[in-house]
Design an enzyme around this catalytic site. Structure first.
Site, PDB file in Angstrom:
ATOM      1  N   TYR A 233      35.395  46.037  46.752  1.00  0.00           N
ATOM      2  CA  TYR A 233      36.470  45.734  45.235  1.00  0.00           C
ATOM      3  C   TYR A 233      37.711  45.297  45.119  1.00  0.00           C
ATOM      4  O   TYR A 233      37.638  45.018  46.592  1.00  0.00           O
ATOM      5  CB  TYR A 233      36.314  47.718  44.729  1.00  0.00           C
ATOM      6  CG  TYR A 233      37.717  48.212  45.478  1.00  0.00           C
ATOM      7  CD1 TYR A 233      38.966  48.763  46.606  1.00  0.00           C
ATOM      8  CD2 TYR A 233      37.618  50.264  45.367  1.00  0.00           C
ATOM      9  CE1 TYR A 233      38.628  49.231  47.408  1.00  0.00           C
ATOM     10  CE2 TYR A 233      38.045  50.811  46.155  1.00  0.00           C
ATOM     11  CZ  TYR A 233      38.545  50.712  47.467  1.00  0.00           C
ATOM     12  OH  TYR A 233      39.212  51.398  48.491  1.00  0.00           O
ATOM     13  N   GLU A 234      38.218  45.324  44.011  1.00  0.00           N
ATOM     14  CA  GLU A 234      39.814  44.165  43.993  1.00  0.00           C
ATOM     15  C   GLU A 234      39.393  43.112  44.123  1.00  0.00           C
ATOM     16  O   GLU A 234      40.792  42.927  44.621  1.00  0.00           O
ATOM     17  CB  GLU A 234      40.475  44.665  45.331  1.00  0.00           C
ATOM     18  CG  GLU A 234      41.333  46.626  44.864  1.00  0.00           C
ATOM     19  CD  GLU A 234      41.966  46.429  43.020  1.00  0.00           C
ATOM     20  OE1 GLU A 234      42.496  45.644  42.729  1.00  0.00           O
ATOM     21  OE2 GLU A 234      41.727  47.464  42.635  1.00  0.00           O
ATOM     22  N   GLY A 235      38.100  42.650  43.508  1.00  0.00           N
ATOM     23  CA  GLY A 235      37.845  41.275  43.981  1.00  0.00           C
ATOM     24  C   GLY A 235      37.198  41.053  45.213  1.00  0.00           C
ATOM     25  O   GLY A 235      37.785  41.341  46.307  1.00  0.00           O
TER      26      GLY A 235
ATOM     27  N   GLN B 150      37.908  36.102  47.539  1.00  0.00           N
ATOM     28  CA  GLN B 150      39.485  36.013  48.509  1.00  0.00           C
ATOM     29  C   GLN B 150      39.308  34.668  48.597  1.00  0.00           C
ATOM     30  O   GLN B 150      40.637  34.193  48.880  1.00  0.00           O
ATOM     31  CB  GLN B 150      39.495  37.394  48.989  1.00  0.00           C
ATOM     32  CG  GLN B 150      39.791  38.871  48.532  1.00  0.00           C
ATOM     33  CD  GLN B 150      40.344  39.037  47.711  1.00  0.00           C
ATOM     34  OE1 GLN B 150      41.612  38.668  48.043  1.00  0.00           O
ATOM     35  NE2 GLN B 150      40.932  39.972  46.663  1.00  0.00           N
TER      36      GLN B 150
END
Lengths: 600, 600
Positions: free
Chosen positions: A440-442, A447
């Site tokens: 999650y969060e990319g 990243q």
């Protein structure tokens, strides 16, 4: 039941002795953060979290969240009381501005609490964590009125916040979102659409939930340039600013997940819900990225947190469990078998974890300092420099920190053997909870592309050049120390691999961006190794200095020097292998026809 | 719901074209295994398993097993019918001796079925898998009467078998077991004790369960030299040899596990149960190791199986899911976004999986051939050579195969992004099921020590020397092939790292065994890389030969050459890094005081 003890001594070492926070007394709020004050905060926050929050981790996983027939969601037993106690304790508001009810202290102290909280109970931590992200966006992009209306109650924890990006057909590619925002006569918007994977989208902890929602206005461009951000409260506020009428937003379902089962992951249905624009129309993604960048460092910390919690329980097991004999002859002949600690391979896994958690803790603390410097440093140049450095490091903290955090949790489960596979012992939960941090969060591939495709080239590559120089300078200093000389040479070599990989990307990634894509993940890992190496150089020097000055806690500092050596011996060799993989480029990857991947 | 298709084409390639099974027509049973026969078996077994067994995988995980109040255990819905169909189909008895009701075919065909079965449903596969292990022990160590009594019904699947080693306080260290076996006047023994982690210890699939139990007789030495093996049937046999009176053995509980939830993992209580000695008193461990060695290859296959199943579902997702654009410009401009397949990092993960699964499949098939050669080859010398080679490879197949199998399942889950974390999509189950393979049948650290501490030195190191020579010879041959020259050079270099690591262990492991222990895991991984490299050399050459001869299935063979290249580029670099880690030795590992591991 698994145990947890906040690593307060280690945190204090990093803040006071490695980063030397005292040096930054000129920054707003830093003068109050004396070593004594920091020691007290760290110790007491750690104690509170270990006593109040950690005992709910396993039970929260086993019970999970429940969506009731009316669409309300019940969090696991004990969460509500612990949440109230956490809000009352003030440990969640250390770095929030005083004018909004916070304590105005350095940001890295908030990250300390985040680390401890996530180690103790990652699911629990997400309820306040998401709020912090929403607060960050509203602080920067919200109107003064929005700030006054929402922030004090969100910071106190009376209300919570969420982050609504993902839809069933799109996550990474937010240009495709379909949620609509139609302007109304009163200046508000009617929000309609379905969002999925919304953490804390519904819960029973707070009296209101302030949803931040990405949506498209009717004439918006059909791309990421056409996304706007809206505040959509669960309960509309009455004239006194208190929760009143229910807004047209509801939780349609909660997900059954591999882990973080105490965190309610919701499908959120917006059915003409009343929302208010945050910032400018079509500039929503930028506003959301304020939240996201803070969240990415937070997720990197979660990787550390799960590794730390798993490590602590593996260490205890390696002491308690007796199995087999030392290879060099029985260590405890009076016992039927020796402790697992006699086995070199068990020690290898534990040392690997120790080198990661302590190195990663230092890296995230430094990251927290850089965040403050980027806002609060005296000169524009210092602020820009700090901002570039933390921008560069954020994907590394998130991507490498969670890849390695997960790997560490898996290894710590391995120390437990078959007993690690039994849910009641808690080791499985650390692995399952850590797993989401890579996603999650990319996702970590995103990243890696952020690092290679965007961050490396920022401002003509100034940040990465500054990073190289910083590592080289630290290697040169550390080489003077006999106990660090070998290790410093190894980190210097790894830094050389990073430089070579960077050069290769510059030469081959421009002409063919697939070369950058094919090597991005490897590059992120090389940089993770060098980043931890930089931290171990600093920690090693701080430890050597403490020993030279006759510090009391000799064993603590000696173990730092040994772990620094271990890091050099067992972490740095991968940098060269990763560089060679990167240099293989994208040719064979991209040449394979899709049909050839199908199982024949 | 996840899908599964048996990789029959690939299996046929390995058996017919890479191993060239036809060459072994002189071995008993091999003359029947013509390429046509093999093709039919592989295709039909694959079809049956995909259609009958695979659909029960996700539901079996979600439902799990239930222990009822009377101590009986109910397996997930559908398991009983599928088990009966599997037994009737005969796919489980391919390599069992004809005189016992089997089909006398090559052992590697049994391993093909094992791979497919575990990909389709690892939990389900365990019920027959454990029986196979018990059969192997009874065949070698059981008396003629025991063989006649138990084997035909176990081979037909009417009865099942189990393996009872672990007790609450000991798993790896079996010298500490406390289960007692007291001789009775009638020649039987009364078995008393508690065993844990007993897979298929109780279930509702078969009319009897034949437990193989390790226990100690009253005067046995207090070490692994005092362990005996017993047959303890759930139901004692009546005069006609049918299940009659219930024996004093019962399931006290089943475990809640991270994965393989459709497999009943039981606490088994023996309360003076009637048991019969298998083989000689105090020689039980050797008898159990017959079972264990077969089981270890089987577990290595499970690592492959989970990787394969996860890979197939990741490939489908990468085709179906559209997100973002190719780095080189939109691939499908008419769509809102491109397939995940355009992203080099997604392809990297998929190619990594392809290189592993296909290489590992070849390695396990070769292992199956070696098992047969060790029993059936014409000369004593050939049998000994094959036995030594498979003894050497077994810990590599188990340890490297499951470490890499788990890693692959994790990466395939990563391809699915957030949707991979949702239990209903099945990717989590592949990861959770794969995780146990690194732990059971000897944790991978134990495998590494078996490799380094026992197998390397076998017969003066003859097997490892033969392995080195085999790899070098294959490299020399492959280098002639232009498309394989680069890759062969890389594998040769990795083989050089393996030789260097071996030399280092010889020089440093004897004087200080902790040096061997500290490097064993790294060594096992280097050897895993070189073993897969050997397979890719062979597969690459077979593919090149097929292309040169104008084979029809051109795309298939070209993808083999591309994957061989990928293997060279992205797998072999790790060998050098691992060797350098190994050469760091044990000094810093063993120097760290245990107290220094505690969190401060």
């Amino acid at each position: 039941m698994p145990v947890y003890k906040a690593p307060a001594r280690d945190t204090r070492f990093v803040i006071n002795e490695v980063l030397g926070l005292e040096k930054y007394g000129n920054l707003p709020g830093y003068a109050d953060a004396t070593p004594d004050m920091i020691d007290t905060i760290v110790e007491e926050a750690g104690k509170f979290i270990a006593e109040v929050v950690a005992p709910l981790n396993l039970s929260g996983d086993q019970e999970g969240c429940t969506r009731n027939a009316d669409g309300s969601v019940t969090t696991p037993k004990g969460f509500k009381d612990a949440y109230d106690a956490f809000c009352e304790s003030g440990w969640g508001t250390l770095s929030q501005p005083q004018e909004l009810g916070g304590q105005g202290l350095p940001h890295l102290l908030a990250l300390v609490v985040e680390e401890y909280l996530c180690s103790a109970n990652q699911s629990f931590a997400m309820y306040s964590g998401l709020t912090n992200g929403a607060v960050a966006s509203i602080r920067v992009k919200g109107s003064p009125e929005q700030q006054a209306t929402y922030l004090p109650k969100m910071i106190s924890g009376e209300w919570s916040g969420t982050m609504n990006l993902t839809e069933p057909h799109c996550g990474t590619d937010l240009g495709m979102i379909r949620t609509r925002a139609v302007p109304q006569a009163d200046g508000a918007y009617a929000i309609t659409g379905t969002k999925i994977f919304i953490s804390a989208g519904e819960q029973d902890l707070t009296s209101n939930i302030i949803h931040l929602v990405l949506a498209k206005t009717p004439d918006a461009p059909d791309s990421t340039k056409g996304i706007s951000l809206f505040i959509v409260p669960k309960f509309l506020l009455d004239a006194e600013g208190n929760p009143g009428e229910r807004n047209a937003v509801s939780c349609g379902a909660i997900e059954h997940k591999m882990g973080i089962r105490g965190s309610a992951t919701c499908v959120m249905n917006y059915d003409g819900a009343k929302g208010w624009l945050v910032g400018e129309e079509n500039k929503g993604l930028a506003a959301m990225f304020i939240m996201m960048n803070a969240a990415r460092i937070g997720v990197g910390i979660q990787g550390l947190s799960q590794a730390e919690a798993a490590y602590q329980n593996a260490v205890l097991y390696a002491q308690d469990r007796r199995q087999g004999r030392a290879l060099t002859g029985a260590a405890d002949p009076q016992e039927k078998a020796d402790q697992l600690f006699v086995h070199p391979d068990v020690r290898r896994m534990l040392m690997d974890a120790k080198a990661f958690t302590e190195g990663m803790r230092a890296l995230t603390m430094w990251g927290g300092l850089l965040v403050d410097l980027s806002h609060k440093a005296e000169s524009e140049a210092e602020r820009a420099e700090a901002d570039e450095m933390i921008s560069l490091l954020t994907p590394v903290i998130k991507g490498y920190g969670t890849d390695k955090g997960f790997e560490t949790a898996v290894n710590m489960q391995q120390v437990w053997g078959g007993h690690g596979y039994i849910e009641e012992n808690g080791m499985s939960q650390f692995v399952r909870d850590a797993r989401i941090t890579q996603i999650y969060e990319g996702a970590n591939g995103v990243q890696a592309m952020d690092l290679v495709g965007r961050k490396l080239g920022l401002n003509g590559g100034k940040a990465i050049q500054a990073f190289f120089a910083m590592v080289d300078a630290e290697c040169a200093k550390a080489k003077v120390e006999p106990q660090l000389a070998d290790m410093a040479g190894r980190v210097e070599k790894a830094n050389g691999e990073l430089k070579a990989a960077t050069m290769w990307l510059v030469q081959n990634g421009m002409t063919n961006p697939n070369n950058a894509g094919a090597g991005a993940h490897h590059y992120m890992h090389i940089m993770g190794i060098v980043s931890l190496g930089l931290m171990w150089l600093k920690m090693g020097q701080a430890a050597a200095a403490a020993l030279a000055s006759g510090a009391a806690d000799k064993a603590f500092y000696e173990s730092k020097l040994m772990t620094a050596r271990y890091f050099g011996e067992r972490y740095t060799p991968d940098a060269g292998a990763l560089r060679r993989k990167l240099e293989a480029g994208s040719e064979v990857l991209m040449a394979m026809p899709i049909e050839a991947f199908a199982t024949a």
